[in-house]
Each structure stands twice: as structure tokens, then as C-alpha cells.
Scaffold this motif. Structure first.
Motif, PDB file in Angstrom:
ATOM      1  N   LEU A 403       0.898  -1.110   0.180  1.00 49.09           N
ATOM      2  CA  LEU A 403       0.085   0.006  -0.010  1.00 49.09           C
ATOM      3  C   LEU A 403       0.760   1.385  -0.137  1.00 49.09           C
ATOM      4  O   LEU A 403       0.437   2.005  -0.595  1.00 49.09           O
ATOM      5  N   LEU A 404       1.929   1.210   0.648  1.00 50.56           N
ATOM      6  CA  LEU A 404       3.029   2.219   0.544  1.00 50.56           C
ATOM      7  C   LEU A 404       3.271   2.783  -0.933  1.00 50.56           C
ATOM      8  O   LEU A 404       3.651   3.842  -1.077  1.00 50.56           O
ATOM      9  N   CYS A 405       3.229   1.874  -1.767  1.00 51.24           N
ATOM     10  CA  CYS A 405       3.814   1.974  -3.023  1.00 51.24           C
ATOM     11  C   CYS A 405       2.829   2.184  -4.134  1.00 51.24           C
ATOM     12  O   CYS A 405       2.827   2.797  -5.001  1.00 51.24           O
ATOM     13  N   SER A 406       1.377   1.771  -3.500  1.00 53.16           N
ATOM     14  CA  SER A 406       0.216   2.319  -4.597  1.00 53.16           C
ATOM     15  C   SER A 406      -0.774   3.334  -3.984  1.00 53.16           C
ATOM     16  O   SER A 406      -1.604   3.785  -4.842  1.00 53.16           O
ATOM     17  N   SER A 407      -0.522   3.740  -2.874  1.00 53.87           N
ATOM     18  CA  SER A 407      -1.464   4.601  -2.443  1.00 53.87           C
ATOM     19  C   SER A 407      -0.914   5.829  -1.671  1.00 53.87           C
ATOM     20  O   SER A 407      -0.157   5.755  -0.833  1.00 53.87           O
ATOM     21  N   ASP A 408      -1.303   6.921  -2.226  1.00 53.88           N
ATOM     22  CA  ASP A 408      -0.756   8.431  -1.651  1.00 53.88           C
ATOM     23  C   ASP A 408      -1.423   8.552  -0.388  1.00 53.88           C
ATOM     24  O   ASP A 408      -0.791   8.895   0.512  1.00 53.88           O
ATOM     25  N   PHE A 410      -2.744   6.409   1.931  1.00 51.38           N
ATOM     26  CA  PHE A 410      -2.193   5.602   2.893  1.00 51.38           C
ATOM     27  C   PHE A 410      -0.852   6.000   3.273  1.00 51.38           C
ATOM     28  O   PHE A 410      -0.502   5.880   4.681  1.00 51.38           O
ATOM     29  N   SER A 411      -0.134   6.176   2.358  1.00 55.05           N
ATOM     30  CA  SER A 411       1.370   6.728   2.718  1.00 55.05           C
ATOM     31  C   SER A 411       1.550   7.888   3.572  1.00 55.05           C
ATOM     32  O   SER A 411       2.124   7.992   4.498  1.00 55.05           O
ATOM     33  N   LYS A 412       0.486   8.843   3.315  1.00 53.49           N
ATOM     34  CA  LYS A 412       0.344  10.138   4.069  1.00 53.49           C
ATOM     35  C   LYS A 412      -0.086   9.803   5.535  1.00 53.49           C
ATOM     36  O   LYS A 412       0.378  10.510   6.412  1.00 53.49           O
ATOM     37  N   SER A 413      -1.157   8.969   5.586  1.00 49.42           N
ATOM     38  CA  SER A 413      -1.654   8.585   6.841  1.00 49.42           C
ATOM     39  C   SER A 413      -0.493   8.046   7.702  1.00 49.42           C
ATOM     40  O   SER A 413      -0.444   7.891   8.919  1.00 49.42           O
ATOM     41  N   CYS A 414       0.549   7.256   6.968  1.00 52.17           N
ATOM     42  CA  CYS A 414       1.583   6.653   7.848  1.00 52.17           C
ATOM     43  C   CYS A 414       2.740   7.604   8.131  1.00 52.17           C
ATOM     44  O   CYS A 414       3.962   7.354   8.609  1.00 52.17           O
ATOM     45  N   GLY A 415       2.732   8.873   7.729  1.00 49.83           N
ATOM     46  CA  GLY A 415       3.863  10.016   7.938  1.00 49.83           C
ATOM     47  C   GLY A 415       4.820  10.271   6.891  1.00 49.83           C
ATOM     48  O   GLY A 415       5.627  10.878   7.342  1.00 49.83           O
ATOM     49  N   LEU A 416       4.434   9.597   5.743  1.00 52.16           N
ATOM     50  CA  LEU A 416       5.424   9.913   4.686  1.00 52.16           C
ATOM     51  C   LEU A 416       4.755  10.864   3.667  1.00 52.16           C
ATOM     52  O   LEU A 416       3.635  11.115   3.629  1.00 52.16           O
ATOM     53  N   ALA A 417       5.557  11.510   2.904  1.00 54.10           N
ATOM     54  CA  ALA A 417       5.120  12.670   1.911  1.00 54.10           C
ATOM     55  C   ALA A 417       4.395  12.269   1.031  1.00 54.10           C
ATOM     56  O   ALA A 417       3.469  12.946   0.292  1.00 54.10           O
ATOM     57  N   ALA A 418       4.713  11.103   0.386  1.00 54.35           N
ATOM     58  CA  ALA A 418       3.853  10.473  -0.818  1.00 54.35           C
ATOM     59  C   ALA A 418       4.196   8.894  -0.960  1.00 54.35           C
ATOM     60  O   ALA A 418       4.996   8.314  -0.071  1.00 54.35           O
ATOM     61  N   ARG A 419       3.431   8.311  -1.903  1.00 57.92           N
ATOM     62  CA  ARG A 419       3.788   6.788  -2.145  1.00 57.92           C
ATOM     63  C   ARG A 419       4.957   6.359  -2.170  1.00 57.92           C
ATOM     64  O   ARG A 419       6.103   7.537  -2.681  1.00 57.92           O
ATOM     65  N   GLN A 420       5.646   5.487  -1.976  1.00 59.36           N
ATOM     66  CA  GLN A 420       7.165   5.279  -2.051  1.00 59.36           C
ATOM     67  C   GLN A 420       7.309   4.321  -3.294  1.00 59.36           C
ATOM     68  O   GLN A 420       6.574   3.565  -3.805  1.00 59.36           O
ATOM     69  N   LEU A 421       8.579   4.266  -3.734  1.00 54.76           N
ATOM     70  CA  LEU A 421       9.182   3.512  -4.769  1.00 54.76           C
ATOM     71  C   LEU A 421       9.396   2.151  -4.282  1.00 54.76           C
ATOM     72  O   LEU A 421       9.709   2.004  -3.040  1.00 54.76           O
ATOM     73  N   PRO A 422       9.155   1.329  -5.143  1.00 52.05           N
ATOM     74  CA  PRO A 422       9.166  -0.281  -4.646  1.00 52.05           C
ATOM     75  C   PRO A 422      10.899  -0.814  -4.473  1.00 52.05           C
ATOM     76  O   PRO A 422      11.565  -0.358  -5.177  1.00 52.05           O
ATOM     77  N   LEU A 423      10.898  -1.634  -3.285  1.00 57.47           N
ATOM     78  CA  LEU A 423      12.143  -1.838  -3.149  1.00 57.47           C
ATOM     79  C   LEU A 423      12.905  -2.596  -4.325  1.00 57.47           C
ATOM     80  O   LEU A 423      14.025  -2.464  -4.327  1.00 57.47           O
ATOM     81  N   GLY A 424      12.266  -3.627  -5.219  1.00 60.37           N
ATOM     82  CA  GLY A 424      12.737  -4.173  -6.027  1.00 60.37           C
ATOM     83  C   GLY A 424      13.158  -3.208  -7.018  1.00 60.37           C
ATOM     84  O   GLY A 424      14.474  -3.490  -7.640  1.00 60.37           O
ATOM     85  N   LEU A 425      12.595  -2.516  -7.358  1.00 61.09           N
ATOM     86  CA  LEU A 425      13.065  -1.243  -8.402  1.00 61.09           C
ATOM     87  C   LEU A 425      14.246  -0.723  -8.066  1.00 61.09           C
ATOM     88  O   LEU A 425      15.238  -0.271  -8.746  1.00 61.09           O
ATOM     89  N   LEU A 426      14.146  -0.200  -6.662  1.00 64.43           N
ATOM     90  CA  LEU A 426      15.306   0.658  -6.217  1.00 64.43           C
ATOM     91  C   LEU A 426      16.498  -0.419  -6.426  1.00 64.43           C
ATOM     92  O   LEU A 426      17.644   0.065  -6.455  1.00 64.43           O
ATOM     93  N   GLY A 427      16.628  -1.630  -5.832  1.00 66.30           N
ATOM     94  CA  GLY A 427      17.686  -2.559  -5.692  1.00 66.30           C
ATOM     95  C   GLY A 427      18.268  -2.631  -7.317  1.00 66.30           C
ATOM     96  O   GLY A 427      19.293  -2.716  -7.614  1.00 66.30           O
ATOM     97  N   MET A 428      17.458  -2.802  -8.241  1.00 69.56           N
ATOM     98  CA  MET A 428      17.519  -2.933  -9.481  1.00 69.56           C
ATOM     99  C   MET A 428      18.249  -1.779 -10.024  1.00 69.56           C
ATOM    100  O   MET A 428      19.305  -1.888 -10.760  1.00 69.56           O
ATOM    101  N   VAL A 429      18.003  -0.624  -9.648  1.00 69.80           N
ATOM    102  CA  VAL A 429      18.559   0.582 -10.230  1.00 69.80           C
ATOM    103  C   VAL A 429      20.135   0.702  -9.538  1.00 69.80           C
ATOM    104  O   VAL A 429      21.058   1.283 -10.331  1.00 69.80           O
ATOM    105  N   ALA A 430      20.164   0.340  -8.325  1.00 67.75           N
ATOM    106  CA  ALA A 430      21.400   0.390  -7.543  1.00 67.75           C
ATOM    107  C   ALA A 430      22.530  -0.491  -8.162  1.00 67.75           C
ATOM    108  O   ALA A 430      23.787  -0.163  -8.440  1.00 67.75           O
TER     109      ALA A 430
END
Length: 731
Positions: A403-408, A410-430
Motif C-alpha cells: 500500500l505504501l507503493c500504490s496509495s498516496d 495511505f502513505s500520508k496517513s503513515c507520516g510519509l510525504a507520498a507513496r514510495q518506490l518499490p524496493l525491487g525497483l530501487l535495488g535494480m537501479v542500484a
């Protein structure tokens, strides 16, 4: 056929029967002195067999396009009403033939016996190497041609066997009798030609259909059993050069030695495809040299390519390629002697006014590992803004179960500025952004450790890739490789580390001379000792779970093995598109000219992402995750399907938030096994629970105890995920 024709025909056949008892004399007397077949002992090749158009023949100007063989076609090229007029034109070209290439004449079919007889009587000449025989349907069909051809050899006072045959197999009956045709011809067969358009009509199939390819392979097998070259033909779409080259490559891969050309452009393409390429030549030389100096050792052509056991047939094939290269060199040199620009009977080829130059690799792409020191920071020469479009592309390939990657909202309700990027995508970029600088030069990718996101990252963030070598240790006792552990981080433009992952790779030994190899047999590197701000934010912010639109997560049992319903097929377009987007420059992901389809592999991080995504419907929404370890024991090709198994090893409460629980699980990505079949597999406990054993040890266990999974495990990982506990009270 009228009575007079029959009388002539059968009288000649009786003479052939009478001389069969002298067959041994025929074979011993056959000579290769005809200059059109052999010029100064140079063996002609059959890469390109050119049938010039009637217009070119009438003009007397056959293009100087350098084919291996030229055929003057009295059958299909010349309309019935013009055959009598065409023979004098053909004869004029034959009499003035000055080129080194063999000149053949395609006779009319023996079914039109008088036409064929007129062709042979008029066009047999010392300058003719032989005859192309159309629509040969059985081995006995040569008898009618043989009578006529012997008569012409006798008339011209040529040795028996001077004229050679190229039988064309063009009908269903001909394909059915391919072995008798290839082995027939009274020892005159110079090559066997395939007529794919005629057979497609005969079988009511398409010229490029699998049936035609099967028939082509049948003829090739028949001809090769007698060591006779094979020609494929013909492609009627003159300007469809891409399809023509593709068919040529397929034919070459199937054993054909050349093809039939109806245009000058086709001659050029045929010569290019059926000549030995520089990479083929280099590979052959390397195989032969490697076998001489390294008997009994598997051979690697390229970094990260599969190992090849250099058995005797492969070495012989490499030696044959080297012999063929010499034949090509000699024959091409001989053909070049025949190009004369002072004659009027052919078109003058285009001339080159500026000297040719040979390309070289662009400077600066060589690895600079000889200057690297342990834990030295190396920055990749890229910056990448990971925007919403890239995230959408990733989500279109892998199920999104966070939900943190698909819903703005929900992400904001958890104290985040916006939805997050998926861990798999970030690992692939790194990993991807460091390939061209670093890991493109490794021999094997062995796996990952400690993939952790340290800070929140939303679409629009701009990242840089930073890497360093943490550890180098010797691999095995042969002294060939080093196992290198490297750390790969994504940082923002100010240098703050946002994500970290450790990669284990195998390099040829000695590539990092300034880094002293460790004495330990195993790397003991640990994860970055930084508390994840993302994890802390999510744990604190998810205490008010009444706003979460998640489905109820199922309770899991520690130690139980679960099969998951979702599967993922990794397509060619996905693998290559995402690889290009993330700067994965390893050639074995996309270079189809260097690697076969079986060697084009899906990047390991994509397999990891697919394995995780398949669990999305079952474990509930992911609040936070880390990958403790991940290995890829077996390759995955594009088009393979990944299914998933999982086994939860630990369930514990999350400190500071009683609504959350942390699962530790082992995940397994399986190659081309359907979920229903997985339900009938007994998975060995050692494979499920042991984390630190070699792939070879695992495969041996599977071979003995679970053959259904032998070389079927694409990915093994240990994953930690935080989710809402099934016991959470949601209003």
C-alpha cells in the motif's frame, strides 16, 4: 509427348543401360580439370548462386556482383515463346565467359524432353561447369539427363564426368526421395538446391512455414550424409532485405552452405551471411588454442556466458571453420582476379575514392580495477530521476503488494510525504547503474545480501549510484577466480545514502591488484549499521490502522511450505526494456548476434522481483521489507515462467506497534513449474532451511531426493517483511 519424342528418348536410355557395366570406368575417369569447376586448384564455394534476369542476359551485361556461381536459367527465367530466341543469347554469354566463377545452365525439365535436349545441344560448352536440373523427384530421374550429358561430353571431347549437376528438389515427391536424389547423379552432384516456393505450392503451405523448414532440414540431412553442399532458395520479395537475411541466418544455422539469389542485393547478403564472420573465426581459433593448452577444462567464450565442454566434435567443428576460412580467402582472391573494368560486357561496379578504415572500440570503456583500493568510493557516471512513469512501468511487470507503493493517501496517513518506490525497483537501479563501470566484467553473478532502504523515496527523486569493494577472496583451488563482495548504494544529489545492497560476484583472478585477498574462505561483511528511517516512520505512523483499506491477512504457520497462485512470465520486451532503462549493459541480456536464444538471460534482480510479486495475494500488504540474502542458482531465459514457494521461519511482534508483525521467510523462484505440479513435490528440508550452502551442493541434494526441482530453482532468498497482524482490530 509424341511418338518421335518417345523414340528418341528411349533410344538414348537404352544406350545408358548398355554402358552401366562400365560404371566403374566412369567414376575412375571423372576428372576435375574443367577450369570452370576448379581454377588453379581453388575449390569454388556455393555461398551465393546468382540467377541473372532475362533483361540482363538480353543486354549482355551481367552485373559484376561477385557471386560464387552464376546460373543461366532456361526454365523459369525464359517464357515458353522466347526459349528458341534465348538460346543464342545464352550461348554468346557462355562463349565469352571470362570470370573465375563456375557457370551453370539450368535446363528445362526432362518432362519437356525435346526442350531439355535443345538446351543441352545448344548450350553445352567447355566454359559451362554443369547443369541445374529442375524438379528432380527421384534418384532414377538422373538417367534421362545422364544420356544427354554424356553425349555432349563425347561431342566436345571432354573427359567423362566433366559436367556437374545441381539437382533442385521442389516437389513433395522430391522431398520424400531426398536421400536417393542426394546420393544419385552418377557421382556428378556438385550441390543440392531447395525450392521452397514450389514446395509451398505443392503442399499448400506458406514459404516460411514450419513445414517448409522441416523439409529443408530433411534435404540438408540427406545431402550432408554424402558431404554435398546445400543451397536454399528462393526469396521472391526482392526488396525485403531484413526477412531475406533472417531466412539466410536460419538456413545457415540449419546446415545450408549458401542460397539462390535473384538480384544483386541478394548476392551481397548471401555472401555476407554464409561467409565466416570475424566472431565465428575468433571463436574457432580460441576453441582450438584453448583445447591445446587446457585439455579437459570447460571453455568460456565471453564473461558470464555458459560453460562449454570442448568435446572432440566441437574441436573438429572449430578446425573445419578454420579450414573453411582459408578456402574462402583463396576463392575470394581468385574471384577478385576476374573483375576487369575495361570490358563492356558487364556493368562497372561502384568505385571507392576514399581509403577504407577499420573501426576500433571507443577509448575509455576499459575497466580501471587496477587502481581500485579496498572500500574506495567509486561513483557511477550517471544520475537518474526515478519518476512516476518508471514506477508505472515497473508495476506493469510485477504485481504491487505494498500500500505504501500504490496509495498516496495511505502513505500520508503513515507520516510519509507520498507513496514510495518499490524496493525491487530501487535495488535494480542500484545494481544496474554500476554494471558498465564494474560488474559487466565479472564472470558470474552469485547473489545479493542486505538489500535495505534507509530513507523514504518517492517518485521524482534523483539518485546516484556509488560502489566500493569490501572483500576479495580466492575461489577454489584452481587459481582462476576471485569472489568479490561489493557494496552498492543509491544516494541523493547531496550524498545521503538512501539504499544499500551488497553484491557477490566472481571475477577472473587478479583484476584488483591493489586489494589484498582475504585469508578467510567466506566473506563476513555486514549490513550498513544505520537504522532505517523509512522503517521507523512506517512503524510509528501505522498505529492508526483504521484508515487502511487492506484485506484481512491470513495467519501463517512457521515451517509450513506454501505454494503461491500467481506466476510471472518474463518476456523479451520487459527484460530488455527494463535493462535499457536501468543501464544494464551486460551483452548476454540483449545481444542476439553474440548469444543464442538459450543464452539470452533475464537479469537476476528481475527474477527476485518476480518471485516476491507472486506472493502478493497471500501475505497481505507489505509495510516494510528487507532482503537479507538472495542467490540465483540457475539461469532464467526470456519467456520462462517463474512460480513461487515460501516457508516462514519466524513470526514476531514489532516493537512499538502491536498491530504489526514481522515475518522472516525463505522464498524460492521456480522455473517453468505450474502451481498444481508444485503441490505434489516433496521439498527436502535441507534446501528449505539451510542458508549457507553452495548451489552445487543444493543441486546434488535435489538430484538424489527431489528430481522435480533439479536445476529448476531460479532464486533463493531470505526476506523480512512487516505487515498488519491477522489479529489486528480494524474498525
Amino acid at each position: 509427348m509424341n511418338i518421335a519424342q518417345n523414340a528418341t528418348r528411349w533410344a538414348l536410355l537404352r544406350r545408358l543401360v548398355n554402358c552401366r557395366e562400365n560404371a566403374s570406368l566412369f567414376f575412375s575417369a571423372r576428372t576435375q580439370t574443367n577450369r570452370a569447376i576448379h581454377t588453379e586448384y581453388i575449390q569454388p564455394l556455393v555461398r551465393s548462386v546468382y540467377f541473372p534476369s532475362l533483361q540482363a542476359i538480353k543486354s549482355g551485361q551481367i552485373p559484376e556482383i561477385n557471386p560464387d556461381i552464376v546460373v543461366l536459367d532456361m526454365e523459369d527465367t525464359v517464357p515458353m515463346a522466347e526459349k528458341d530466341c534465348a538460346r543464342p543469347l545464352f550461348l554468346k554469354i557462355i562463349e565469352s565467359w571470362h570470370r573465375p566463377q563456375p557457370l551453370f545452365v539450368r535446363l528445362n525439365c526432362a518432362d519437356d524432353y525435346l526442350l531439355m535436349l535443345k538446351d543441352a545441344n545448344t548450350l553445352s560448352h567447355i566454359n559451362v561447369a554443369g547443369f541445374v536440373l529442375p524438379k528432380v523427384q527421384r534418384g532414377s530421374a538422373f538417367e534421362e539427363y545422364e544420356v544427354v550429358v554424356r553425349e555432349q561430353e563425347s561431342r566436345l571431347k571432354l573427359p567423362l564426368g566433366t559436367f556437374r549437376y545441381i539437382p533442385m528438389i521442389e516437389t513433395a515427391e522430391g522431398y520424400a526421395n531426398a536421400f536417393s536424389i542426394a546420393s544419385g547423379g552418377f557421382g556428378r552432384n556438385f550441390a543440392v538446391a531447395i525450392g521452397n516456393n514450389d514446395i509451398s505450392f505443392d503442399t499448400q503451405s506458406e514459404p516460411l512455414s514450419s513445414l517448409i523448414q522441416t523439409l529443408r532440414n530433411q534435404v540438408t540431412f540427406a545431402a550432408k550424409s554424402g558431404n554435398i553442399p546445400v543451397l536454399w532458395g528462393v526469396h521472391l520479395n526482392e526488396d525485403d532485405y531484413g526477412t531475406f537475411e533472417r531466412i539466410c541466418l536460419e538456413a545457415k544455422a540449419s546446415g545450408c552452405d549458401g542460397g539462390i539469389a535473384l538480384s544483386p542485393a541478394h548476392v551481397t547478403i548471401l555472401n555476407r551471411v554464409f561467409s565466416t564472420s570475424p566472431s565465428e573465426a575468433e571463436d574457432a581459433r580460441m576453441r582450438v588454442d584453448f583445447k591445446k593448452s587446457n585439455p579437459g577444462v570447460s571453455y568460456h567464450r565471453y564473461p558470464q556466458s555458459t560453460r562449454t565442454i570442448l568435446a572432440l566434435p566441437l574441436v573438429k567443428k572449430a578446425e573445419n571453420i578454420l579450414e573453411r576460412i582459408e578456402k574462402e580467402r583463396l576463392y575470394d582472391a581468385e574471384k577478385k582476379k576476374g573483375i576487369r573494368n575495361d570490358r563492356d560486357d558487364f556493368e562497372t561496379p561502384a568505385s571507392v575514392t576514399i581509403p577504407s578504415r577499420v573501426p576500433e572500440i571507443f577509448p575509455g570503456g576499459e575497466p580501471k580495477f587496477n587502481t581500485w583500493e579496498k572500500e574506495q568510493t567509486i561513483v557511477a557516471p550517471f544520475e537518474l530521476t526515478i519518476d512516476g512513469a518508471m514506477m508505472t512501468l515497473w508495476d506493469s511487470s510485477f504485481y504491487q503488494n505494498s500500500l505504501l507503493c500504490s496509495s498516496d493517501e495511505f502513505s500520508k496517513s503513515c507520516g510519509l510525504a507520498a507513496r514510495q518506490l518499490p524496493l525491487g525497483l530501487l535495488g535494480m537501479v542500484a545494481i544496474g547503474m554500476s554494471v558498465s563501470t564494474f560488474t559487466e566484467h565479472c564472470r558470474y553473478h552469485l547473489g545479493f545480501k542486505n538489500l535495505r532502504q534507509l530513507h523514504p523515496m518517492s517518485p521524482g527523486v534523483t539518485v546516484r549510484a556509488v560502489m566500493s569493494v569490501l572483500d576479495v577472496r580466492r575461489a577454489g583451488n584452481e587459481g582462476k577466480y576471485d569472489v568479490v563482495t561489493s557494496r552498492h548504494e543509491l544516494t541523493d544529489t547531496s550524498g545521503i545514502s538512501l539504499l544499500s545492497v551488497d553484491k557477490i560476484s566472481m571475477f577472473p583472478q587478479g583484476m584488483f591488484p591493489k586489494i589484498q585477498p582475504s585469508a578467510e574462505t567466506k566473506s563476513e561483511t555486514s549490513a550498513v549499521k544505520v537504522i532505517s528511517k523509512l522503517k521507523r516512520t512506517v512503524v510509528d505512523g501505522a498505529k492508526d490502522c483504521s484508515k487502511c483499506p487492506f484485506h484481512e491477512a491470513a495467519a501463517v504457520e512457521v515451517g509450513k511450505v506454501y505454494a503461491h497462485r500467481l506466476v510471472k512470465v518474463l518476456t523479451d520486451a520487459e527484460s530488455r526494456g527494463l535493462s535499457h532503462l536501468m543501464w544494464l549493459t551486460n551483452p548476454h541480456h540483449f545481444n542476439i548476434m553474440r548469444f543464442s536464444h538459450a543464452e539470452i538471460v533475464v537479469p537476476g534482480p528481475f527474477v527476485m522481483a518476480a518471485t516476491i510479486a507472486n506472493t502478493g495475494l497471500d501475505y497481505g500488504y507489505v509495510m516494510y521489507e528487507e532482503i537479507t540474502s538472495c542467490t540465483n542458482p540457475n539461469r532464467v531465459n526470456v519467456g520462462d515462467m517463474i512460480s513461487s514457494l515460501s516457508c516462514v521461519t519466524e513470526v514476531k511482534a514489532v516493537d512499538g506497534n502491536p498491530d504489526l508483525e514481522e515475518l522472516t521467510m525463505r522464498l524460492y523462484g521456480l522455473i517453468n513449474i505450474d502451481t498444481e505440479d508444485i503441490l505434489h513435490i516433496n521439498v527436502p528440508g535441507d534446501v528449505l532451511e539451510k542458508e549457507d550452502f553452495k548451489a552445487s551442493e543444493m543441486e546434488e541434494i535435489l538430484r538424489v531426493n527431489c528430481p522435480a526441482l533439479f536445476h529448476k530453482v531460479a532464486c533463493i532468498m531470505t526476506r523480512k517483511m512487516i505487515r498488519f497482524s491477522p489479529s489486528s482490530e480494524i474498525s
